[in-house]
Motif scaffolding. Sequence first.
Motif, PDB file in Angstrom:
ATOM      1  N   GLY A 104       9.148 -65.524 -36.867  1.00  0.00           N
ATOM      2  CA  GLY A 104       8.238 -66.613 -37.193  1.00  0.00           C
ATOM      3  C   GLY A 104       8.091 -66.798 -38.693  1.00  0.00           C
ATOM      4  N   PHE A 105       7.966 -65.678 -39.413  1.00  0.00           N
ATOM      5  CA  PHE A 105       7.872 -65.720 -40.876  1.00  0.00           C
ATOM      6  C   PHE A 105       9.132 -66.341 -41.479  1.00  0.00           C
ATOM      7  CE2 PHE A 105       8.826 -63.903 -45.000  1.00  0.00           C
ATOM      8  CZ  PHE A 105       7.616 -63.952 -45.686  1.00  0.00           C
ATOM      9  N   SER A 106      10.281 -65.879 -41.027  1.00  0.00           N
ATOM     10  CA  SER A 106      11.547 -66.313 -41.624  1.00  0.00           C
ATOM     11  C   SER A 106      11.828 -67.785 -41.377  1.00  0.00           C
ATOM     12  CB  SER A 106      12.705 -65.470 -41.067  1.00  0.00           C
ATOM     13  OG  SER A 106      12.507 -64.100 -41.342  1.00  0.00           O
ATOM     14  N   VAL A 107      11.732 -68.216 -40.125  1.00  0.00           N
ATOM     15  CA  VAL A 107      12.076 -69.601 -39.823  1.00  0.00           C
ATOM     16  C   VAL A 107      11.043 -70.550 -40.431  1.00  0.00           C
ATOM     17  CG1 VAL A 107      10.861 -69.849 -37.604  1.00  0.00           C
ATOM     18  CG2 VAL A 107      12.968 -71.110 -38.003  1.00  0.00           C
ATOM     19  N   GLY A 108       9.780 -70.131 -40.492  1.00  0.00           N
ATOM     20  CA  GLY A 108       8.744 -70.983 -41.082  1.00  0.00           C
ATOM     21  C   GLY A 108       8.953 -71.219 -42.569  1.00  0.00           C
ATOM     22  N   TRP A 109       9.184 -70.145 -43.310  1.00  0.00           N
ATOM     23  CA  TRP A 109       9.374 -70.281 -44.759  1.00  0.00           C
ATOM     24  C   TRP A 109      10.700 -70.963 -45.086  1.00  0.00           C
ATOM     25  CZ3 TRP A 109       5.987 -70.407 -48.390  1.00  0.00           C
ATOM     26  CH2 TRP A 109       4.793 -69.702 -48.277  1.00  0.00           C
ATOM     27  N   LEU A 110      11.737 -70.687 -44.325  1.00  0.00           N
ATOM     28  CA  LEU A 110      13.020 -71.362 -44.572  1.00  0.00           C
ATOM     29  C   LEU A 110      12.905 -72.859 -44.353  1.00  0.00           C
ATOM     30  CD1 LEU A 110      15.568 -68.879 -42.948  1.00  0.00           C
ATOM     31  CD2 LEU A 110      15.479 -69.535 -45.365  1.00  0.00           C
ATOM     32  N   TYR A 111      12.211 -73.260 -43.296  1.00  0.00           N
ATOM     33  CA  TYR A 111      12.072 -74.685 -43.017  1.00  0.00           C
ATOM     34  C   TYR A 111      11.198 -75.364 -44.072  1.00  0.00           C
ATOM     35  CZ  TYR A 111      11.771 -78.935 -40.208  1.00  0.00           C
ATOM     36  OH  TYR A 111      11.869 -80.231 -39.761  1.00  0.00           O
ATOM     37  N   TRP A 112      10.142 -74.683 -44.494  1.00  0.00           N
ATOM     38  CA  TRP A 112       9.285 -75.235 -45.550  1.00  0.00           C
ATOM     39  C   TRP A 112      10.092 -75.441 -46.833  1.00  0.00           C
ATOM     40  CZ3 TRP A 112       7.635 -73.477 -50.388  1.00  0.00           C
ATOM     41  CH2 TRP A 112       6.584 -74.183 -50.966  1.00  0.00           C
ATOM     42  N   PHE A 113      10.879 -74.441 -47.194  1.00  0.00           N
ATOM     43  CA  PHE A 113      11.700 -74.544 -48.397  1.00  0.00           C
ATOM     44  C   PHE A 113      12.710 -75.689 -48.273  1.00  0.00           C
ATOM     45  CE2 PHE A 113      15.301 -72.643 -51.044  1.00  0.00           C
ATOM     46  CZ  PHE A 113      14.736 -73.038 -52.251  1.00  0.00           C
ATOM     47  N   LEU A 114      13.313 -75.821 -47.100  1.00  0.00           N
ATOM     48  CA  LEU A 114      14.259 -76.906 -46.856  1.00  0.00           C
ATOM     49  C   LEU A 114      13.595 -78.263 -47.088  1.00  0.00           C
ATOM     50  CD1 LEU A 114      16.840 -78.236 -45.576  1.00  0.00           C
ATOM     51  CD2 LEU A 114      15.761 -77.872 -43.351  1.00  0.00           C
ATOM     52  N   LEU A 115      12.409 -78.462 -46.532  1.00  0.00           N
ATOM     53  CA  LEU A 115      11.741 -79.758 -46.635  1.00  0.00           C
ATOM     54  C   LEU A 115      11.359 -80.101 -48.074  1.00  0.00           C
ATOM     55  CD1 LEU A 115       9.390 -79.892 -43.496  1.00  0.00           C
ATOM     56  CD2 LEU A 115      11.694 -80.789 -43.776  1.00  0.00           C
ATOM     57  N   VAL A 116      10.818 -79.139 -48.818  1.00  0.00           N
ATOM     58  CA  VAL A 116      10.356 -79.474 -50.169  1.00  0.00           C
ATOM     59  C   VAL A 116      11.516 -79.663 -51.141  1.00  0.00           C
ATOM     60  CG1 VAL A 116       8.065 -78.428 -49.892  1.00  0.00           C
ATOM     61  CG2 VAL A 116       9.965 -77.022 -50.724  1.00  0.00           C
ATOM     62  N   VAL A 117      12.664 -79.063 -50.857  1.00  0.00           N
ATOM     63  CA  VAL A 117      13.837 -79.300 -51.709  1.00  0.00           C
ATOM     64  C   VAL A 117      14.455 -80.660 -51.391  1.00  0.00           C
ATOM     65  CG1 VAL A 117      16.193 -78.539 -52.214  1.00  0.00           C
ATOM     66  CG2 VAL A 117      14.352 -76.869 -52.098  1.00  0.00           C
ATOM     67  N   VAL A 118      14.602 -80.969 -50.096  1.00  0.00           N
ATOM     68  CA  VAL A 118      15.165 -82.264 -49.710  1.00  0.00           C
ATOM     69  C   VAL A 118      14.256 -83.404 -50.148  1.00  0.00           C
ATOM     70  CG1 VAL A 118      15.827 -83.687 -47.730  1.00  0.00           C
ATOM     71  CG2 VAL A 118      16.490 -81.288 -47.814  1.00  0.00           C
ATOM     72  N   LEU A 119      12.964 -83.139 -50.173  1.00  0.00           N
ATOM     73  CA  LEU A 119      11.993 -84.130 -50.640  1.00  0.00           C
ATOM     74  C   LEU A 119      12.351 -84.632 -52.035  1.00  0.00           C
ATOM     75  CD1 LEU A 119       8.158 -83.713 -50.245  1.00  0.00           C
ATOM     76  CD2 LEU A 119       9.070 -84.251 -52.476  1.00  0.00           C
ATOM     77  N   ALA A 120      12.826 -83.731 -52.888  1.00  0.00           N
ATOM     78  CA  ALA A 120      13.203 -84.107 -54.253  1.00  0.00           C
ATOM     79  C   ALA A 120      14.394 -85.054 -54.256  1.00  0.00           C
ATOM     80  CB  ALA A 120      13.525 -82.858 -55.066  1.00  0.00           C
ATOM     81  N   VAL A 121      15.357 -84.814 -53.387  1.00  0.00           N
ATOM     82  CA  VAL A 121      16.524 -85.692 -53.294  1.00  0.00           C
ATOM     83  C   VAL A 121      16.095 -87.091 -52.879  1.00  0.00           C
ATOM     84  CG1 VAL A 121      18.748 -86.045 -52.163  1.00  0.00           C
ATOM     85  CG2 VAL A 121      17.988 -83.727 -52.699  1.00  0.00           C
ATOM     86  N   GLU A 122      15.209 -87.160 -51.889  1.00  0.00           N
ATOM     87  CA  GLU A 122      14.755 -88.459 -51.386  1.00  0.00           C
ATOM     88  C   GLU A 122      13.955 -89.218 -52.438  1.00  0.00           C
ATOM     89  OE1 GLU A 122      12.817 -86.543 -48.308  1.00  0.00           O
ATOM     90  OE2 GLU A 122      14.528 -86.554 -46.929  1.00  0.00           O
ATOM     91  N   ALA A 123      13.053 -88.535 -53.138  1.00  0.00           N
ATOM     92  CA  ALA A 123      12.240 -89.195 -54.159  1.00  0.00           C
ATOM     93  C   ALA A 123      13.110 -89.711 -55.297  1.00  0.00           C
ATOM     94  CB  ALA A 123      11.185 -88.221 -54.691  1.00  0.00           C
TER      95      ALA A 123
END
Length: 493
Positions: A104-123
């Motif tokens: 739960g810890f691993s998949v949660g933090w990995l997904y959070w990191f994925l979203l906030v990095v991709v967010l930069a590409v989109e912006a």
Amino acid sequence: MHEAPPPTPAPVPPSSAVPAEPLSHGLKQRHLTMLGLGGVIGAGLFVGSGAGIAVAGPAIVVSYLIAGALAMLVMRMLGEMSAAMPASGSFSVHAERALGRWAGFSVGWLYWFLLVVVLAVEATAAAQIAHGWVPGVEPWAWVLLFMVVFTAANLTAVKNFGEFEFWFASLKVGAIVVFLVLGLLAVLGWLPDTDPVGMANLTGQGGFLPNGWGGVVSGVLTVVFAFGGLEVVTIAAAETDDPARAVGRAVRSAVVRILFFYVGSMLVIVTVLPWTAQQAGLSPYVKVLDAIGVPSAGQIMNIVVFVALLSALNANLYGSSRMIFSLAERGEAPRGLLKVSGGGSRGTADGDSGETAGGAGGVPRRAVLASVAFGFVSVLLNLLWPDTVFLYMLNSVGAVLLFVWALIAASQLRLRARLEQEAPEALSLRMWWFPYLTWVTLAGLFGVLLLMLTDAAARPQVLWSAGATALVLLVAVGRQWRERRGSSAVTDR
């Protein structure tokens, strides 16, 4: 010395016993349905599909069928678990219950990191389009404006996020429907000054498989990540009045329609124009609209891509805030992130009850601010060092989506068997042909990863993502080891 017992996965609660989230229930079924339909219709489809056509030719239709089938199976598994146990952390919560806290810890933090990095590409991409329209405003100013607007929307009632996504998704879905209609009319020769196209472009220029099945495989590697984003539907379901019913309906309606939009679009594109007319980096939709005589096709598609990018930015900010909030609920992130608007927080009862039913309360504002803060850092890195620091960050999340999907499948294997024994009434939505299709999905995901390792362009993404995943797993195992040592010390006393 007494040995501390090894940690075991948490028991599966019956659906009626799943603890209520302290978040608002302001999302409606129409919000969730359109989020499911529009969540994966983004720039990857409107622009990135050109790269897939360039390597697979007309057989890109098969590539999308394969990638879409994988995504559909993963969503069915995720829908089954989310309908039985709705939670704002969705698959992170499921992984913890199925495999243990480390998962739960691993998949949660990995997904959070994925979203906030991709967010930069989109912006950044949306800012470049806006800068083209208004050259007097610098891209960084547009980025700042977008981030402020969507942060404000996510800090207020969750229904604001739902309304944004509903209309964004409606525009994207409407654009694809119009494109499909125009394309079909062009194929039949029913548009002014057009002749029937027939099947010539599907069989000419090297045939349907101009680059063989190797081209189909390369196409899958190019397009599979375009289906990322469906997961947010199951995260958002926790903020509806009836999460189990809402997520079931959203998953059922979304997967088939998304396959129709993706595969249908590709079939129109490679039928109307020769596949050799497409090239990476240019929108095949613009090429087709230009070919059939739609005026200002480029600008029209720019508007659609712009909306798609803002929609993805909004959805990623929402998804990342709810994921880190869920991690904090389970003690895997700072507890200070649990504060929700209306005065309440997880584990308290001060002030939420009157506002969370759709008002401005029940919003995890600190979780939103934490996610957008890292998003701002990512944007800054993208603006300052796009080819160095940010490129490494982007590579480090390049294959994370496949790792997340694999953990979803592994979690479903464990939880389905336990649900059938402990709470069979909670299985309102079931995975097809369990467990065989789950194993097929896992094999397919690992096959894609292995193929990426053999591809020079994709290999850095796998290696960097594997490194990031290993680092998070190391932290998770270290935390669990310290907890076991602490438990052992208490037992010895």
